[in-house]
Design a protein around this motif. Structure first.
Motif, PDB file in Angstrom:
ATOM      1  N   ARG A   1      -5.110  36.654 -16.705  1.00 28.39           N
ATOM      2  CA  ARG A   1      -5.312  35.633 -17.350  1.00 28.39           C
ATOM      3  C   ARG A   1      -6.010  34.608 -16.652  1.00 28.39           C
ATOM      4  N   GLU A   2      -7.377  34.566 -16.547  1.00 24.61           N
ATOM      5  CA  GLU A   2      -8.167  33.836 -15.462  1.00 24.61           C
ATOM      6  C   GLU A   2      -8.144  32.272 -16.046  1.00 24.61           C
ATOM      7  N   THR A   3      -7.813  32.172 -17.180  1.00 20.90           N
ATOM      8  CA  THR A   3      -7.701  30.877 -17.825  1.00 20.90           C
ATOM      9  C   THR A   3      -6.806  30.022 -17.088  1.00 20.90           C
ATOM     10  N   ASN A   4      -5.694  30.543 -16.408  1.00 21.86           N
ATOM     11  CA  ASN A   4      -4.604  29.750 -15.864  1.00 21.86           C
ATOM     12  C   ASN A   4      -5.247  29.345 -14.526  1.00 21.86           C
ATOM     13  N   LEU A   5      -6.358  29.846 -13.978  1.00 20.40           N
ATOM     14  CA  LEU A   5      -6.711  29.156 -12.648  1.00 20.40           C
ATOM     15  C   LEU A   5      -7.108  27.818 -12.975  1.00 20.40           C
ATOM     16  N   LYS A   6      -7.332  27.238 -13.985  1.00 19.72           N
ATOM     17  CA  LYS A   6      -7.775  25.908 -14.138  1.00 19.72           C
ATOM     18  C   LYS A   6      -6.541  24.984 -13.793  1.00 19.72           C
ATOM     19  N   TYR A   7      -5.373  25.523 -13.924  1.00 18.04           N
ATOM     20  CA  TYR A   7      -4.298  24.882 -13.246  1.00 18.04           C
ATOM     21  C   TYR A   7      -4.082  24.565 -11.849  1.00 18.04           C
ATOM     22  N   ILE A   8      -4.812  25.223 -11.089  1.00 18.90           N
ATOM     23  CA  ILE A   8      -4.869  25.257  -9.740  1.00 18.90           C
ATOM     24  C   ILE A   8      -5.123  23.712  -9.224  1.00 18.90           C
ATOM     25  N   ASP A   9      -6.022  23.295  -9.829  1.00 23.29           N
ATOM     26  CA  ASP A   9      -6.495  21.601  -9.183  1.00 23.29           C
ATOM     27  C   ASP A   9      -5.472  20.645  -9.610  1.00 23.29           C
ATOM     28  N   LYS A  10      -4.238  21.181 -10.392  1.00 22.87           N
ATOM     29  CA  LYS A  10      -3.158  20.176 -10.564  1.00 22.87           C
ATOM     30  C   LYS A  10      -2.224  20.306  -9.390  1.00 22.87           C
TER      31      LYS A  10
ATOM     32  N   LYS B   1      11.224  19.501  -9.692  1.00 19.37           N
ATOM     33  CA  LYS B   1      12.297  19.085 -10.458  1.00 19.37           C
ATOM     34  C   LYS B   1      13.330  18.106  -9.996  1.00 19.37           C
ATOM     35  N   LYS B   2      13.775  18.392  -8.916  1.00 21.28           N
ATOM     36  CA  LYS B   2      14.683  17.636  -8.233  1.00 21.28           C
ATOM     37  C   LYS B   2      14.265  15.879  -8.080  1.00 21.28           C
ATOM     38  N   LEU B   3      12.895  15.837  -8.123  1.00 18.57           N
ATOM     39  CA  LEU B   3      12.288  14.565  -8.237  1.00 18.57           C
ATOM     40  C   LEU B   3      12.531  13.791  -9.515  1.00 18.57           C
ATOM     41  N   ILE B   4      12.196  14.592 -10.598  1.00 21.54           N
ATOM     42  CA  ILE B   4      12.407  14.234 -11.999  1.00 21.54           C
ATOM     43  C   ILE B   4      13.882  13.716 -12.368  1.00 21.54           C
ATOM     44  N   ASP B   5      14.740  14.701 -11.694  1.00 25.70           N
ATOM     45  CA  ASP B   5      16.315  14.488 -12.063  1.00 25.70           C
ATOM     46  C   ASP B   5      16.577  13.274 -11.515  1.00 25.70           C
TER      47      ASP B   5
ATOM     48  N   LEU C   1       1.046  -1.084  -0.166  1.00 22.20           N
ATOM     49  CA  LEU C   1       0.104  -0.103  -0.092  1.00 22.20           C
ATOM     50  C   LEU C   1       0.952   1.227   0.014  1.00 22.20           C
ATOM     51  N   GLU C   2       1.777   1.316   0.826  1.00 22.39           N
ATOM     52  CA  GLU C   2       2.747   2.370   0.838  1.00 22.39           C
ATOM     53  C   GLU C   2       3.501   2.738  -0.630  1.00 22.39           C
ATOM     54  N   ASP C   3       3.804   1.374  -1.163  1.00 21.19           N
ATOM     55  CA  ASP C   3       4.812   1.605  -2.444  1.00 21.19           C
ATOM     56  C   ASP C   3       3.635   2.099  -3.486  1.00 21.19           C
ATOM     57  N   ASP C   4       2.513   1.728  -3.333  1.00 18.75           N
ATOM     58  CA  ASP C   4       1.434   2.233  -4.527  1.00 18.75           C
ATOM     59  C   ASP C   4       0.909   3.686  -4.375  1.00 18.75           C
ATOM     60  N   LEU C   5       1.007   4.208  -2.740  1.00 20.40           N
ATOM     61  CA  LEU C   5       0.865   5.535  -2.602  1.00 20.40           C
ATOM     62  C   LEU C   5       1.894   6.271  -2.996  1.00 20.40           C
ATOM     63  N   LEU C   6       3.127   5.919  -2.928  1.00 18.35           N
ATOM     64  CA  LEU C   6       4.486   6.382  -3.325  1.00 18.35           C
ATOM     65  C   LEU C   6       4.393   6.569  -4.805  1.00 18.35           C
ATOM     66  N   ARG C   7       3.980   5.504  -5.405  1.00 11.35           N
ATOM     67  CA  ARG C   7       4.290   5.499  -6.932  1.00 11.35           C
ATOM     68  C   ARG C   7       2.980   6.536  -7.565  1.00 11.35           C
ATOM     69  N   ASP C   8       1.939   6.704  -6.850  1.00  8.30           N
ATOM     70  CA  ASP C   8       0.913   7.487  -7.424  1.00  8.30           C
ATOM     71  C   ASP C   8       1.083   9.089  -6.987  1.00  8.30           C
ATOM     72  N   LYS C   9       1.788   9.113  -5.826  1.00 10.58           N
ATOM     73  CA  LYS C   9       2.411  10.469  -5.270  1.00 10.58           C
ATOM     74  C   LYS C   9       3.037  11.070  -6.099  1.00 10.58           C
ATOM     75  N   PHE C  10       4.313  10.047  -6.578  1.00  9.99           N
ATOM     76  CA  PHE C  10       5.413  10.453  -7.622  1.00  9.99           C
ATOM     77  C   PHE C  10       4.822  10.852  -8.836  1.00  9.99           C
ATOM     78  N   ASN C  11       3.723  10.136  -9.322  1.00  6.99           N
ATOM     79  CA  ASN C  11       3.259  10.601 -10.581  1.00  6.99           C
ATOM     80  C   ASN C  11       2.530  11.898 -10.717  1.00  6.99           C
ATOM     81  N   ARG C  12       1.780  11.963  -9.822  1.00  6.88           N
ATOM     82  CA  ARG C  12       0.894  13.130  -9.746  1.00  6.88           C
ATOM     83  C   ARG C  12       1.841  14.477  -9.213  1.00  6.88           C
ATOM     84  N   THR C  13       2.748  14.384  -8.864  1.00  2.00           N
ATOM     85  CA  THR C  13       3.964  15.401  -8.408  1.00  2.00           C
ATOM     86  C   THR C  13       4.588  15.652  -9.852  1.00  2.00           C
ATOM     87  N   ILE C  14       4.945  14.697 -10.486  1.00  2.00           N
ATOM     88  CA  ILE C  14       5.607  15.047 -11.735  1.00  2.00           C
ATOM     89  C   ILE C  14       4.661  15.718 -12.692  1.00  2.00           C
ATOM     90  N   ASP C  15       3.494  15.349 -12.640  1.00  2.00           N
ATOM     91  CA  ASP C  15       2.475  15.747 -13.775  1.00  2.00           C
ATOM     92  C   ASP C  15       2.237  17.204 -13.192  1.00  2.00           C
TER      93      ASP C  15
END
Length: 275
Positions: A146-155, A257-261, A80-94
C-alpha cells in the motif's frame, strides 16, 4: 576565577586605567614644579574622593547590569527550551497513528520477504536439478504493497528512521513487483522462428524479425529484472536491514506511548537531544 577575569577583561582594563590615570596626572602636574598644576592637596584629595566614588558607582552599576543581562538570558534560554520541549512533545504524540500504520506495512514487508525466501529455498531443496539462476525466474506470490502509507513517513520525528523506512518500503515494492511477475515461455517465439524460415517475402520477413526482436528483448529484460532484485536482496542483506528498521520503529512506538501515559521531562530532553 580565571573564567571570570576572561569574561570581564574589558571592565578590568578600564578600571585599571581609570585608577592609574589620576596617579600619573598627580606626578606630572602636582609635583610642585609644573606651572600647569592647579589647586593644593585638599583640592586633589576632594578630587580623589569624588573620582573614586564615581568609579565605585560605575562598578556597582556595571555588575548590576551584567547580572540582570545574565538573568534575562537564562530566562530566555529556559523559555526557549520549554517551548522546544512542548513542541517536541506535541509532534511526538501526533506521530503515533503514523508509526502504527508504518509498523503494519513494514511487518507485511518482512513477512513477505521471509515467505518468498522460504518458498525459494523449498524449491531448491525439493528440485535438485533447479539452478540458482532458474529459481530467480519463478513467480512468487507476494503481499500487496500500500504505497499510500508512505505519506505517513513525514510524520515520523526521527529523520534517520524516516530514511530507513522509506528505503526499506521502496525496495520491498520493487522486490514484490519483480518476483510476482511470471516470465512467459514465449511459445510464440518458436512459431515466429518457424515462420521466418518459411517466408520468402522480404517485407514480411522484416516484420517477423522485428516482432522476434521485441519479444526477445522483453524476455531478457524481465529475466534480468528478477535476477537483479534477488541478488540485491541477498547481497545487501535487505531482510536483516528491514527487520532492524522494524525494531527501531517498535521502540519509537513504545517510547511515544510511554510519553502519552506519563509525560517525563527528562525523557523529552533526551528526545530533543537525539533529534
Amino acid at each position: 576565577m580565571k573564567k571570570w577575569v576572561k569574561h570581564n577583561k574589558i571592565f578590568l582594563t578600564g578600571t585599571l586605567l581609570a585608577l592609574i590615570f589620576p596617579i600619573i596626572l598627580n606626578f606630572v602636574l602636582f609635583s610642585g614644579t609644573s606651572r600647569f598644576a592647579f589647586g593644593n592637596g585638599n583640592t586633589w584629595l576632594n578630587f580623589w574622593g569624588s573620582y573614586s566614588g564615581s568609579l565605585i558607582s560605575a562598578a556597582v552599576a556595571y555588575f548590576i547590569a551584567s547580572s540582570q543581562v545574565k538573568n534575562v538570558k537564562k530566562q530566555m534560554d529556559r523559555q526557549l527550551e520549554d517551548d522546544l520541549l512542548r513542541d517536541k512533545f506535541n509532534r511526538t504524540i501526533d506521530q503515533l497513528p503514523a508509526l502504527i500504520s508504518l509498523e503494519e506495512e513494514l511487518t507485511n514487508a518482512v513477512n513477505g520477504m521471509l515467505l518468498a525466501e522460504s518458498n525459494r529455498d523449498f524449491l531448491l531443496k525439493e528440485f535438485k536439478d533447479l539452478t540458482e539462476e532458474e529459481s530467480y525466474q519463478i513467480k512468487y506470490n507476494e503481499k500487496y504493497f500500500r504505497e499510500t502509507n508512505l505519506k505517513y513517513i513525514d510524520k515520523v520525528e526521527r529523520t534517520d528512521l524516516q530514511v530507513e523506512i522509506m528505503e526499506d518500503l521502496r525496495f520491498y515494492d520493487r522486490f514484490r513487483s519483480a518476483i510476482s511477475m511470471e516470465v512467459p515461455d514465449y511459445k510464440e517465439l518458436e512459431t515466429l522462428y518457424s515462420k521466418l524460415n518459411s517466408v520468402n517475402d522480404m517485407d514480411e520477413k522484416l516484420l517477423i524479425q522485428h516482432h522476434i526482436l521485441r519479444l526477445e528483448t522483453e524476455k531478457d529484460h524481465l529475466k534480468s529484472l528478477k535476477k537483479d532484485i534477488w541478488e540485491q536482496f541477498f547481497d545487501n542483506e535487505i531482510l536483516e536491514k528491514t527487520q532492524n528498521t522494524l525494531s527501531k520503529l517498535e521502540e519509537e512506538i513504545h517510547t511515544t506511548k510511554k510519553l502519552i501515559d506519563k509525560p517525563d521531562i527528562n525523557l523529552l530532553r533526551e528526545l530533543l537531544a537525539n533529534n
